[in-house]
Design a protein around this motif. Sequence first.
Motif, PDB file in Angstrom:
ATOM      1  N   LYS A 238       1.270  10.817  16.239  1.00  0.00           N
ATOM      2  CA  LYS A 238       1.114   9.364  16.195  1.00  0.00           C
ATOM      3  C   LYS A 238       2.503   8.751  16.213  1.00  0.00           C
ATOM      4  N   ARG A 239       2.652   7.635  16.915  1.00  0.00           N
ATOM      5  CA  ARG A 239       3.923   6.912  16.951  1.00  0.00           C
ATOM      6  C   ARG A 239       3.709   5.507  16.401  1.00  0.00           C
ATOM      7  N   ILE A 240       4.637   5.085  15.545  1.00  0.00           N
ATOM      8  CA  ILE A 240       4.596   3.749  14.966  1.00  0.00           C
ATOM      9  C   ILE A 240       5.926   3.077  15.279  1.00  0.00           C
ATOM     10  N   LEU A 241       5.854   1.869  15.789  1.00  0.00           N
ATOM     11  CA  LEU A 241       7.078   1.120  16.037  1.00  0.00           C
ATOM     12  C   LEU A 241       7.761   0.787  14.719  1.00  0.00           C
ATOM     13  N   ILE A 242       9.027   1.106  14.598  1.00  0.00           N
ATOM     14  CA  ILE A 242       9.775   0.818  13.375  1.00  0.00           C
ATOM     15  C   ILE A 242       9.810  -0.689  13.134  1.00  0.00           C
ATOM     16  N   SER A 243       9.867  -1.468  14.196  1.00  0.00           N
ATOM     17  CA  SER A 243       9.918  -2.926  14.060  1.00  0.00           C
ATOM     18  C   SER A 243       8.621  -3.498  13.477  1.00  0.00           C
ATOM     19  N   GLU A 244       7.518  -2.734  13.542  1.00  0.00           N
ATOM     20  CA  GLU A 244       6.236  -3.205  12.996  1.00  0.00           C
ATOM     21  C   GLU A 244       6.003  -2.781  11.548  1.00  0.00           C
ATOM     22  N   ILE A 245       6.874  -1.939  11.000  1.00  0.00           N
ATOM     23  CA  ILE A 245       6.723  -1.512   9.611  1.00  0.00           C
ATOM     24  C   ILE A 245       7.150  -2.666   8.712  1.00  0.00           C
ATOM     25  N   THR A 246       6.257  -3.050   7.794  1.00  0.00           N
ATOM     26  CA  THR A 246       6.551  -4.189   6.920  1.00  0.00           C
ATOM     27  C   THR A 246       6.808  -3.781   5.481  1.00  0.00           C
ATOM     28  N   ALA A 247       6.256  -2.642   5.052  1.00  0.00           N
ATOM     29  CA  ALA A 247       6.417  -2.250   3.646  1.00  0.00           C
ATOM     30  C   ALA A 247       6.311  -0.741   3.491  1.00  0.00           C
ATOM     31  N   ILE A 248       6.972  -0.253   2.428  1.00  0.00           N
ATOM     32  CA  ILE A 248       6.882   1.160   2.048  1.00  0.00           C
ATOM     33  C   ILE A 248       6.661   1.187   0.547  1.00  0.00           C
ATOM     34  N   ARG A 249       5.644   1.930   0.126  1.00  0.00           N
ATOM     35  CA  ARG A 249       5.383   2.044  -1.308  1.00  0.00           C
ATOM     36  C   ARG A 249       4.970   3.468  -1.646  1.00  0.00           C
ATOM     37  N   LYS A 250       5.090   3.808  -2.911  1.00  0.00           N
ATOM     38  CA  LYS A 250       4.691   5.125  -3.409  1.00  0.00           C
ATOM     39  C   LYS A 250       3.176   5.134  -3.581  1.00  0.00           C
ATOM     40  N   THR A 251       2.543   6.268  -3.273  1.00  0.00           N
ATOM     41  CA  THR A 251       1.094   6.390  -3.440  1.00  0.00           C
ATOM     42  C   THR A 251       0.739   7.835  -3.758  1.00  0.00           C
ATOM     43  N   LYS A 252      -0.393   8.009  -4.400  1.00  0.00           N
ATOM     44  CA  LYS A 252      -0.940   9.354  -4.647  1.00  0.00           C
ATOM     45  C   LYS A 252      -2.394   9.389  -4.197  1.00  0.00           C
ATOM     46  N   ASN A 253      -2.666   8.693  -3.121  1.00  0.00           N
ATOM     47  CA  ASN A 253      -4.005   8.618  -2.554  1.00  0.00           C
ATOM     48  C   ASN A 253      -4.444  10.021  -2.124  1.00  0.00           C
ATOM     49  N   PRO A 254      -5.563  10.525  -2.665  1.00  0.00           N
ATOM     50  CA  PRO A 254      -5.970  11.901  -2.365  1.00  0.00           C
ATOM     51  C   PRO A 254      -6.670  12.079  -1.015  1.00  0.00           C
ATOM     52  N   PHE A 255      -6.922  11.003  -0.320  1.00  0.00           N
ATOM     53  CA  PHE A 255      -7.657  11.115   0.930  1.00  0.00           C
ATOM     54  C   PHE A 255      -6.795  11.698   2.040  1.00  0.00           C
ATOM     55  N   THR A 256      -7.452  12.077   3.112  1.00  0.00           N
ATOM     56  CA  THR A 256      -6.786  12.727   4.229  1.00  0.00           C
ATOM     57  C   THR A 256      -5.628  11.898   4.764  1.00  0.00           C
TER      58      THR A 256
ATOM     59  N   THR B  91      -2.132   1.231   7.628  1.00  0.00           N
ATOM     60  CA  THR B  91      -1.300   2.054   6.745  1.00  0.00           C
ATOM     61  C   THR B  91      -1.407   3.524   7.161  1.00  0.00           C
ATOM     62  N   VAL B  92      -0.382   4.271   6.789  1.00  0.00           N
ATOM     63  CA  VAL B  92      -0.393   5.717   6.950  1.00  0.00           C
ATOM     64  C   VAL B  92       0.390   6.291   5.779  1.00  0.00           C
ATOM     65  N   GLN B  93      -0.113   7.391   5.234  1.00  0.00           N
ATOM     66  CA  GLN B  93       0.565   8.049   4.119  1.00  0.00           C
ATOM     67  C   GLN B  93       1.208   9.333   4.627  1.00  0.00           C
ATOM     68  N   ILE B  94       2.479   9.493   4.259  1.00  0.00           N
ATOM     69  CA  ILE B  94       3.232  10.672   4.669  1.00  0.00           C
ATOM     70  C   ILE B  94       3.998  11.200   3.464  1.00  0.00           C
ATOM     71  N   SER B  95       4.539  12.408   3.603  1.00  0.00           N
ATOM     72  CA  SER B  95       5.275  13.003   2.481  1.00  0.00           C
ATOM     73  C   SER B  95       6.557  13.687   2.945  1.00  0.00           C
ATOM     74  N   PRO B  96       7.532  12.889   3.389  1.00  0.00           N
ATOM     75  CA  PRO B  96       8.794  13.523   3.800  1.00  0.00           C
ATOM     76  C   PRO B  96       9.493  14.174   2.608  1.00  0.00           C
ATOM     77  N   LYS B  97      10.057  15.354   2.848  1.00  0.00           N
ATOM     78  CA  LYS B  97      10.753  16.086   1.785  1.00  0.00           C
ATOM     79  C   LYS B  97      11.936  15.280   1.257  1.00  0.00           C
ATOM     80  N   GLU B  98      12.675  14.660   2.126  1.00  0.00           N
ATOM     81  CA  GLU B  98      13.826  13.834   1.748  1.00  0.00           C
ATOM     82  C   GLU B  98      13.416  12.355   1.818  1.00  0.00           C
ATOM     83  N   THR B  99      12.594  11.943   0.867  1.00  0.00           N
ATOM     84  CA  THR B  99      11.995  10.611   0.889  1.00  0.00           C
ATOM     85  C   THR B  99      13.035   9.495   0.914  1.00  0.00           C
TER      86      THR B  99
END
Length: 140
Positions: free
Chosen positions: A74-92, A110-118
């Motif tokens: 999946k590709r997301i335009l960086i210019s369209e990203i409006t917010a980043i927050r911490k989450t522990k949502n257990p869903f896929t 929204t999309v949830q990701i887990s980069p090692k170097e957050t």
Amino acid sequence: MRFSSRKDISMSLLIWIPIFLCLGTIYATITTQISILTILLMLAIIVLFSSFWFNTHYTIEKKHVKISYGPITKRILISEITAIRKTKNPFTAPALSMQRIELTYDNYHTVQISPKETQRFIMELTRRNTEIQVDPVLFK
């Protein structure tokens, strides 16, 4: 700039237990009666689950964040990203850890990701788009 996914025990179990169960089924099928269909099905499951484990990463390209999760990209335009927050949502989500960040983009997607170097990941995104609102909890 490529970022590996953080991996934790719970997600490891969700991926590796089915792989070992499929390997056991293949072994049982070969030693008792050979069923090509069963073996092919188990191999397909092993390949799919392995691809999630070995091909989950996030790449910050010139104008996009590319999210790779097994065979899915999946590709997301960086210019369209409006917010980043911490989450522990257990869903896929395209993440191999429960320690996730949520990217809000394109109004209400929204999309949830887990980069090692957050923190490094977030800093790189905010360098490219200074309008991104970042939850201060992420830098504590």
